[in-house]
Design a protein around this motif. Structure first.
Motif, PDB file in Angstrom:
ATOM      1  N   VAL A  63       0.770  -1.229  -0.018  1.00 10.93           N
ATOM      2  CA  VAL A  63      -0.087   0.195   0.026  1.00 10.93           C
ATOM      3  C   VAL A  63       0.833   1.361  -0.012  1.00 10.93           C
ATOM      4  O   VAL A  63       0.530   2.124  -0.633  1.00 10.93           O
ATOM      5  CB  VAL A  63      -0.870   0.100   1.211  1.00 10.93           C
ATOM      6  CG1 VAL A  63      -1.796   1.285   1.151  1.00 10.93           C
ATOM      7  CG2 VAL A  63      -1.916  -1.243   1.099  1.00 10.93           C
ATOM      8  N   ALA A  64       2.009   1.317   0.731  1.00 10.75           N
ATOM      9  CA  ALA A  64       2.694   2.499   0.701  1.00 10.75           C
ATOM     10  C   ALA A  64       4.147   2.169   1.516  1.00 10.75           C
ATOM     11  O   ALA A  64       4.123   1.256   2.306  1.00 10.75           O
ATOM     12  CB  ALA A  64       1.912   3.558   1.944  1.00 10.75           C
ATOM     13  N   VAL A  65       5.103   2.666   0.882  1.00 13.72           N
ATOM     14  CA  VAL A  65       6.539   2.508   1.476  1.00 13.72           C
ATOM     15  C   VAL A  65       7.280   4.058   2.043  1.00 13.72           C
ATOM     16  O   VAL A  65       7.043   4.689   1.183  1.00 13.72           O
ATOM     17  CB  VAL A  65       7.347   1.835   0.812  1.00 13.72           C
ATOM     18  CG1 VAL A  65       8.639   1.537   1.530  1.00 13.72           C
ATOM     19  CG2 VAL A  65       6.847   0.395   0.233  1.00 13.72           C
ATOM     20  N   CYS A  66       7.698   4.070   3.118  1.00  9.28           N
ATOM     21  CA  CYS A  66       8.218   5.491   3.521  1.00  9.28           C
ATOM     22  C   CYS A  66       9.800   4.947   3.895  1.00  9.28           C
ATOM     23  O   CYS A  66       9.889   3.870   4.714  1.00  9.28           O
ATOM     24  CB  CYS A  66       7.606   6.213   4.549  1.00  9.28           C
ATOM     25  SG  CYS A  66       6.146   6.925   4.027  1.00  9.28           S
ATOM     26  N   GLU A  67      10.561   5.957   3.423  1.00  8.83           N
ATOM     27  CA  GLU A  67      11.874   5.770   4.234  1.00  8.83           C
ATOM     28  C   GLU A  67      11.986   6.412   5.669  1.00  8.83           C
ATOM     29  O   GLU A  67      11.382   7.637   5.686  1.00  8.83           O
ATOM     30  CB  GLU A  67      13.129   6.328   3.212  1.00  8.83           C
ATOM     31  CG  GLU A  67      14.518   6.347   4.010  1.00  8.83           C
ATOM     32  CD  GLU A  67      15.419   6.908   2.977  1.00  8.83           C
ATOM     33  OE1 GLU A  67      15.385   7.231   2.095  1.00  8.83           O
ATOM     34  OE2 GLU A  67      16.589   6.848   3.473  1.00  8.83           O
ATOM     35  N   VAL A  68      12.551   5.801   6.425  1.00 12.67           N
ATOM     36  CA  VAL A  68      12.308   6.383   7.760  1.00 12.67           C
ATOM     37  C   VAL A  68      13.558   7.445   8.047  1.00 12.67           C
ATOM     38  O   VAL A  68      14.772   7.041   8.040  1.00 12.67           O
ATOM     39  CB  VAL A  68      12.433   5.298   8.833  1.00 12.67           C
ATOM     40  CG1 VAL A  68      12.653   5.683  10.283  1.00 12.67           C
ATOM     41  CG2 VAL A  68      11.283   4.507   9.054  1.00 12.67           C
ATOM     42  N   SER A  69      13.178   8.583   8.046  1.00 16.62           N
ATOM     43  CA  SER A  69      14.420   9.402   8.086  1.00 16.62           C
ATOM     44  C   SER A  69      13.963  10.735   8.939  1.00 16.62           C
ATOM     45  O   SER A  69      14.961  11.477   9.388  1.00 16.62           O
ATOM     46  CB  SER A  69      14.525  10.214   6.705  1.00 16.62           C
ATOM     47  OG  SER A  69      13.200  11.012   6.042  1.00 16.62           O
ATOM     48  N   GLU A  70      12.887  10.865   9.445  1.00 19.56           N
ATOM     49  CA  GLU A  70      12.683  11.864  10.499  1.00 19.56           C
ATOM     50  C   GLU A  70      12.979  11.600  12.006  1.00 19.56           C
ATOM     51  O   GLU A  70      12.371  10.849  12.624  1.00 19.56           O
ATOM     52  CB  GLU A  70      11.172  12.441  10.572  1.00 19.56           C
ATOM     53  CG  GLU A  70      10.586  12.947   9.071  1.00 19.56           C
ATOM     54  CD  GLU A  70      11.282  14.469   9.152  1.00 19.56           C
ATOM     55  OE1 GLU A  70      11.787  14.852  10.017  1.00 19.56           O
ATOM     56  OE2 GLU A  70      11.480  14.751   8.093  1.00 19.56           O
ATOM     57  N   SER A  71      14.134  11.986  12.438  1.00 25.48           N
ATOM     58  CA  SER A  71      14.859  11.492  13.458  1.00 25.48           C
ATOM     59  C   SER A  71      14.055  12.144  14.939  1.00 25.48           C
ATOM     60  O   SER A  71      14.550  11.692  15.832  1.00 25.48           O
ATOM     61  CB  SER A  71      16.242  12.186  13.650  1.00 25.48           C
ATOM     62  OG  SER A  71      16.182  13.487  13.481  1.00 25.48           O
ATOM     63  N   GLY A  72      13.119  13.134  14.633  1.00 26.57           N
ATOM     64  CA  GLY A  72      12.241  13.324  15.836  1.00 26.57           C
ATOM     65  C   GLY A  72      11.507  12.140  16.680  1.00 26.57           C
ATOM     66  O   GLY A  72      10.881  12.325  17.731  1.00 26.57           O
TER      67      GLY A  72
END
Lengths: 273, 273, 273
Positions: free
Chosen positions: B119-128
């Motif tokens: 359905v969806a793929v995000c690269e995990v990059s938001e270090s918050g």
């Protein structure tokens, strides 16, 4: 209402997906459940050992807990699956608890049932409570887990199938006592190498306090009678009533099974003086 | 809302503090979570085997479960971490479930993704959304666990980083079929010593019911076709469709791997009569 | 209020009923608890190793978690049981967490306590919070688990017994540093065969970046200084600051303990250039 408790006892090990598949199926039916592992390290198909662990563990859980036990060499054959309600008493006998079990009808429940009142037994036959696709080799995931989850969710016992009165109870070795001479056997070697016998601690009397003689597997071995391990120095061989209220052979700070070559199934004879 | 479910699949073993650190981090962020172990006994860095267990386990869980899988030999290098939403169908195809995964982008998800809709793929990059101090060697605790906990707590997927469309899917051996001759391989030896092949049970037809011939690792071995183990006596070599709906080689009441020397990776050729 | 969290750390293994009995006792007293395993794979009676795992795991859990640790060779003797409240700081020091522990007073808490503020210590003596029948050999089930469950349910610490100020803290090896020469020892071999030392990563400076010399157990071994494993090819020997913020000796994609024969307790000397 508290989140329902469902325990699992299997011989599946933990390295494959089997346990997780059961947990997933259970949680998909009963999304609020808390699933507790009793153990998945039963030796493959060892119904006798699993029955012992079940008898030791189940009475400690709160009323209404549902216990699923899957040691199931007959999976997919004519052996029945049963749902059982037992009444157990807590140590102080102050409280009666309702324990619910779902398991194959192969004697696995026998030792536990002998210590409890059997309230009701149903043969699990109503497939509406099962996984929609049932495999021939994994009824823990496809039948027993789902039935447990429905039971924990509030479905009444009788929905799962008809009452029966011929549940199998298996057989296990009984100790005997004549005067101060007690005969039993080793029924478990625990994680620490302690040898747990089937002899109730209450069989030991003042007659055994000083001139205790122990013959294990035909060999005479010296054991010091103690109340707890720390009463003798490391390395000493001791005999005591363990936490299961059964007589236990141990080596302080070591493994009695390792050092003395004790094995499950060996005879134990205790004579007093 | 039910307490969120978060599953863990790692190669960490259970003797160190690694798994507990992940659970603590997750619970500190999502205090209502129920954390379920899929397994921590994946052989170190064995992405192929972990991908198989993930594919077998995940579809059984309820919708919205968040699965964290940490087999991560590239930790601290340029390999990406991804958050993935998949739609899986239950066995009866009656229900579509949303499964959420957080894992390194090293092909671990490939086998599962091949059975589902991505359905969806995000690269995990938001270090918050990460632990405030991130180590170079334990992103399961410092990044993946925290992201899973935030996702389970209601943070939307797109908060974790940008969409990507080039997630790695890895490769794994495919079976082949020509007439009644099927070629595949052993992809897992399970806890019981059963050899699980990559051959779908549906490849077996009436042609294999009577004159089945099996060549494993170049050796011709006799297997009795059965529906379940108990149809043959203990010690018999049997071939059947197991609970994963894959062809499986087993010994009744024993270990096929142990007794027949079967190994993961060995070729399996099945011919009908 | 969220469902209370209770963690367990023991040397019981998972093949017997011991862990399940503790969980049952806890849940019978605190029916809403979520019980989390830290590990049950501590080597029998290895207080030093258990103390290390406890120190590594506990600070990651949320405030108010109750931790029960049972490595208890002195069970049933005069050794005390204690209930301890600690204040720990999270990595960013932004948050103070209250961690609650119930454990034997045998030094097990020492390493953790050295990293935290000890808020209060009580000797567990009020038997009204214990199991009604207390064995001589299993106080985890009969005393520590029940006390933890009552604490998690809201009973105040001081109900369990009188304050004490002489809790045992044990002793463990300390590293030393003189100029660029650091001396420490291997305190753990982890699941991957990495050798974890007691040397803080902060001891490594620019002086060690290029001409690092390592002597382990009297043998000079070449290690490449790296930030993470994947910076060297498989098979390379590397030295790095691991996720515990301690110096660690590893082999990329392999076992340093296995390949280099490293053992817990061996001395490690690091010299810079």
């Amino acid at each position: 209402m508290n989140a329902p408790l469902i325990t699992l006892l299997t011989d599946f090990g933990v390295e494959d997906a089997y346990v997780a598949q059961m947990k997933g199926q259970i949680l998909a039916i009963c999304p609020t459940a808390r699933v507790i592992d009793i153990t998945h390290a039963i030796p493959p198909q060892d119904i006798a050992y699993a029955g012992l662990v079940l008898a030791q563990a189940v009475p400690h859980f709160p009323s209404e807990t549902v216990h699923v036990a899957v040691i199931d060499p007959g999976v997919g054959t004519q052996r029945r699956i049963i749902a059982v309600e037992l009444a157990t008493r807590t140590e102080a006998a102050a409280e009666v608890r309702r324990q619910r079990l779902v398991l194959p009808d192969n004697g696995l429940i026998g030792r536990l049932a002998s210590q409890a009142e059997v309230v009701a037994v149903c043969e699990v036959s109503e497939s509406g409570y099962w996984r929609s696709r049932v495999s021939s080799t994994f009824h823990g995931r496809d039948i027993m887990g789902p039935v447990a989850a429905h039971w924990a969710s509030g479905t009444p016992l009788d929905a799962f199938g008809p009452r029966i009165d011929d549940m199998l109870r298996g057989a296990w070795p009984q100790p005997s006592i004549r005067g101060a001479t007690i005969a039993g056997e080793i029924i478990a070697i625990d994680h620490f190498g302690n040898a747990i016998t089937n002899i109730p601690g209450s069989y030991l009397t003042a007659a055994h306090a000083h001139n205790l003689e122990v013959i294990v597997g035909g060999r005479r071995v010296q054991f010091h009678p103690v109340r707890t391990y720390g009463q003798q120095p490391p390395g000493a061989s001791v005999i005591l009533t363990g936490s299961h209220e059964l007589v236990e052979l141990a080596i302080v700070g070591g493994s009695a099974a390792g050092h003395l070559g004790l094995k499950r199934g060996e005879s134990v004879c205790i004579a007093g003086g």
